[in-house]
Scaffold this active site. Structure first.
Site, PDB file in Angstrom:
ATOM      1  N   SER A 143       0.727  -1.406   0.259  1.00 46.42           N
ATOM      2  CA  SER A 143      -0.031  -0.093   0.103  1.00 46.42           C
ATOM      3  C   SER A 143       0.992   1.004   0.182  1.00 46.42           C
ATOM      4  O   SER A 143      -0.183   2.202  -0.181  1.00 46.42           O
ATOM      5  CB  SER A 143      -0.567   0.210   0.995  1.00 46.42           C
ATOM      6  N   HIS A 173      -3.767  -3.826  -5.190  1.00 47.75           N
ATOM      7  CA  HIS A 173      -4.094  -3.795  -3.829  1.00 47.75           C
ATOM      8  C   HIS A 173      -5.159  -3.777  -3.265  1.00 47.75           C
ATOM      9  O   HIS A 173      -6.731  -2.958  -3.910  1.00 47.75           O
ATOM     10  CB  HIS A 173      -3.510  -2.004  -4.208  1.00 47.75           C
ATOM     11  N   GLU A 175      -6.891  -2.065  -6.326  1.00 46.24           N
ATOM     12  CA  GLU A 175      -6.087  -0.875  -7.345  1.00 46.24           C
ATOM     13  C   GLU A 175      -5.184  -1.902  -7.733  1.00 46.24           C
ATOM     14  O   GLU A 175      -5.008  -2.754  -6.679  1.00 46.24           O
ATOM     15  CB  GLU A 175      -5.947   0.042  -6.627  1.00 46.24           C
ATOM     16  N   ASN A 216      -5.839   5.572  -0.920  1.00 48.54           N
ATOM     17  CA  ASN A 216      -4.716   5.793   0.234  1.00 48.54           C
ATOM     18  C   ASN A 216      -4.584   7.294  -0.152  1.00 48.54           C
ATOM     19  O   ASN A 216      -4.081   8.184   0.772  1.00 48.54           O
ATOM     20  CB  ASN A 216      -4.064   4.611   0.750  1.00 48.54           C
TER      21      ASN A 216
HETATM   22  N1  3HC Z   1     -15.164 -12.206   6.599  1.00 49.12           N
HETATM   23  C1  3HC Z   1     -16.017 -12.910   7.229  1.00 49.12           C
HETATM   24  N2  3HC Z   1     -16.870 -12.305   7.103  1.00 49.12           N
HETATM   25  C2  3HC Z   1     -16.452 -10.910   7.848  1.00 49.12           C
HETATM   26  C3  3HC Z   1     -14.948 -10.306   8.037  1.00 49.12           C
HETATM   27  C4  3HC Z   1     -14.240 -11.266   7.622  1.00 49.12           C
HETATM   28  N3  3HC Z   1     -12.882 -10.956   7.133  1.00 49.12           N
HETATM   29  N4  3HC Z   1     -15.347  -9.124   8.512  1.00 49.12           N
HETATM   30  C5  3HC Z   1     -16.214  -8.746   8.916  1.00 49.12           C
HETATM   31  N5  3HC Z   1     -17.446  -9.683   8.878  1.00 49.12           N
HETATM   32  C6  3HC Z   1     -18.656  -9.875   8.744  1.00 49.12           C
HETATM   33  C7  3HC Z   1     -18.903  -9.678  10.592  1.00 49.12           C
HETATM   34  O1  3HC Z   1     -18.158 -10.195  11.746  1.00 49.12           O
HETATM   35  C8  3HC Z   1     -20.426  -9.150  10.449  1.00 49.12           C
HETATM   36  O2  3HC Z   1     -21.162 -10.263  10.546  1.00 49.12           O
HETATM   37  P1  3HC Z   1     -22.085 -10.290  11.733  1.00 49.12           P
HETATM   38  O3  3HC Z   1     -23.556  -9.219  10.563  1.00 49.12           O
HETATM   39  O4  3HC Z   1     -22.773 -11.957  12.095  1.00 49.12           O
HETATM   40  O5  3HC Z   1     -21.565 -10.055  12.874  1.00 49.12           O
HETATM   41  C9  3HC Z   1     -20.368  -8.620   9.394  1.00 49.12           C
HETATM   42  O6  3HC Z   1     -19.391  -9.246   8.188  1.00 49.12           O
HETATM   43  C10 3HC Z   1     -20.238  -7.234   8.681  1.00 49.12           C
HETATM   44  O7  3HC Z   1     -19.812  -7.006   9.611  1.00 49.12           O
HETATM   45  P2  3HC Z   1     -20.637  -5.857   9.619  1.00 49.12           P
HETATM   46  O8  3HC Z   1     -21.840  -5.800  11.345  1.00 49.12           O
HETATM   47  O9  3HC Z   1     -19.245  -4.951  11.505  1.00 49.12           O
HETATM   48  O10 3HC Z   1     -21.084  -5.039   9.424  1.00 49.12           O
HETATM   49  P3  3HC Z   1     -20.397  -3.369   8.639  1.00 49.12           P
HETATM   50  O11 3HC Z   1     -21.753  -3.258   8.110  1.00 49.12           O
HETATM   51  O12 3HC Z   1     -20.196  -2.286   9.287  1.00 49.12           O
HETATM   52  O13 3HC Z   1     -19.450  -4.084   7.356  1.00 49.12           O
HETATM   53  C11 3HC Z   1     -17.496  -2.795   6.871  1.00 49.12           C
HETATM   54  C12 3HC Z   1     -18.734  -4.221   7.695  1.00 49.12           C
HETATM   55  C13 3HC Z   1     -17.257  -3.867   5.675  1.00 49.12           C
HETATM   56  C14 3HC Z   1     -15.695  -3.764   7.585  1.00 49.12           C
HETATM   57  C15 3HC Z   1     -18.218  -1.889   6.776  1.00 49.12           C
HETATM   58  O14 3HC Z   1     -18.008  -1.208   8.463  1.00 49.12           O
HETATM   59  C16 3HC Z   1     -16.734  -0.646   6.420  1.00 49.12           C
HETATM   60  O15 3HC Z   1     -16.643  -1.070   5.102  1.00 49.12           O
HETATM   61  N6  3HC Z   1     -16.072  -0.263   6.625  1.00 49.12           N
HETATM   62  C17 3HC Z   1     -14.729   0.783   5.928  1.00 49.12           C
HETATM   63  C18 3HC Z   1     -14.122  -0.488   5.235  1.00 49.12           C
HETATM   64  C19 3HC Z   1     -12.854   0.401   5.027  1.00 49.12           C
HETATM   65  O16 3HC Z   1     -12.642   2.073   4.881  1.00 49.12           O
HETATM   66  N7  3HC Z   1     -11.576  -0.519   4.705  1.00 49.12           N
HETATM   67  C20 3HC Z   1     -10.420   0.300   3.858  1.00 49.12           C
HETATM   68  C21 3HC Z   1      -9.485   0.527   4.576  1.00 49.12           C
HETATM   69  S1  3HC Z   1      -7.571   1.533   3.511  1.00 49.12           S
HETATM   70  C22 3HC Z   1      -7.373  -0.194   3.931  1.00 49.12           C
HETATM   71  O17 3HC Z   1      -7.890  -1.039   3.585  1.00 49.12           O
HETATM   72  C23 3HC Z   1      -6.026   0.053   2.721  1.00 49.12           C
HETATM   73  C24 3HC Z   1      -4.211  -0.421   3.288  1.00 49.12           C
HETATM   74  O18 3HC Z   1      -3.433  -0.282   2.564  1.00 49.12           O
HETATM   75  C25 3HC Z   1      -4.495   0.470   4.728  1.00 49.12           C
END
Ligand code: 3HC
Length: 306
Positions: free
Chosen positions: A133, A154, A166, A204
């Site tokens: 990243s 990515h 990406e 990012n």
């Molecule tokens: N595998 C399987 N299931 C998973 C999981 C995984 N890895 N992660 C989460 N889940 C499940 C949860 O346990 C939950 O199950 P449940 O309903 O039984 O509790 C379900 O998926 C949904 O999770 P949430 O209840 O937390 O519901 P959300 O609707 O909030 O979805 C999310 C979660 C998709 C993470 C959402 O909050 C989101 O999109 N957040 C933003 C994430 C983001 O911006 N990511 C990018 C980060 S930057 C990056 O990665 C780049 C790096 O280079 C830094």
């Protein structure tokens, strides 16, 4: 223009057997998504040390269980996926894979050694793709001895749920290699976006300065953690507020990304470390992974602001 998408001339990536190198936070997800996509006859999951291989395997099993439990994956498909995945600490097992996706820690010296070894071990046709990243794809491509067969892929955290990938090309990436990379992303059920080899790529480069700005509001005592997150969730429709997200990503990862950029691009005013981030890092409060950051955490569950 380095980012103009190419017209597709191939029907499939042709990646039958693939290797996943590094099974940490991102790598285990990439391996899992590739395995459950059902498009590969074999997935070689590689870690240098047995304990990291075991923890990657555990993470995959936990995530798969959750998806099965929620009816998002059938038990048969889950078993097939695991049956096609070979977990190994033997790098030689990657010798004849068509694609290597690398997601090891962001240390350029470590990647240099890794790509030098992979360049020697893998067949000449093997394409290398890094999930970095924050490091330059071009710099890593140079170590591999095959800069024309090297690109960036990515993914986003959590890999199993986030839809976009990406795809990064350098000036040396062969256009057919780029097409194969874009096709592969589609084949494993994700949506690709194309970007040049620029710091932070698309997401990012926009996201991380936004996280730093949200921390600057804290430093200036202009708003509380809770209000900043509520504002961005309800004002912009983001699924998580920026401070929640920074904890979720890991404050060390945020810090690492920005400090790398600051060193490389000292004149870029978007790249700076806010005092509250520095203080958290010095106190060992890295967010979700340590149970404390801008919020308290209990495992995966976010608690109150600190
Ligand atoms: N595998 C399987 N299931 C998973 C999981 C995984 N890895 N992660 C989460 N889940 C499940 C949860 O346990 C939950 O199950 P449940 O309903 O039984 O509790 C379900 O998926 C949904 O999770 P949430 O209840 O937390 O519901 P959300 O609707 O909030 O979805 C999310 C979660 C998709 C993470 C959402 O909050 C989101 O999109 N957040 C933003 C994430 C983001 O911006 N990511 C990018 C980060 S930057 C990056 O990665 C780049 C790096 O280079 C830094």
């Amino acid at each position: 223009n380095s980012t103009t998408p190419t017209t597709t001339t191939i029907d499939s990536s042709g990646f039958d057997k693939i290797g996943c190198v590094g099974l940490g936070l991102m790598g285990h997800g990439i391996c899992q998504v590739a395995a459950t996509s059902g498009v590969h006859s074999k997935i070689i999951a590689f870690e240098q040390e047995q304990r990291f291989l075991d923890s990657g395997n555990d993470r995959i099993l936990k995530s798969i269980d959750k998806l099965v439990e929620k009816g998002k994956l059938t038990l048969d498909d889950a078993n097939d996926a695991m049956g096609r995945t070979e977990f190994t600490t033997d790098m030689d097992a990657l010798r004849d894979v068509d694609l290597v996706v690398e997601a090891v820690i962001e240390n350029i010296d470590l990647k240099k050694d890794l790509y030098t070894s992979l360049g020697e071990i893998c067949k000449p046709e093997t394409i290398f793709a890094s999930n970095t990243s924050s490091l330059s794809i071009g710099e890593m491509a140079a170590f591999s001895g095959r800069p024309d067969r090297f690109l960036g892929v990515h993914f986003f955290n959590p890999v199993q749920l986030m839809k976009v990938v990406e795809v990064i090309k350098t000036d040396d990436t062969d256009p057919i290699v780029l097409e194969k990379g874009l096709k592969w992303v589609e084949e494993i059920g994700k949506v690709s976006v194309l970007c040049g080899d620029t710091p932070g790529f698309i997401v990012n480069r926009i996201l991380v300065p936004m996280l730093m700005q949200s921390m600057s509001l804290i430093d200036r005592k202009d708003a509380s953690v809770k209000d900043i997150d509520v504002a961005m969730k309800l004002g912009c429709g983001h699924p998580m507020g920026p401070l929640h997200l920074a904890d979720y990503i890991g404050l060390d990862t945020c810090y690492f990304i920005v400090s790398g950029w600051m060193e490389k691009y000292p004149d870029e005013s978007d790249f700076f470390i806010p005092a509250c981030l520095q203080a958290n890092i010095e106190a060992g409060n890295l967010g979700r992974k340590t149970g404390k950051g801008f919020y308290h955490w209990e495992g995966e569950k976010r608690g109150d602001p600190v």
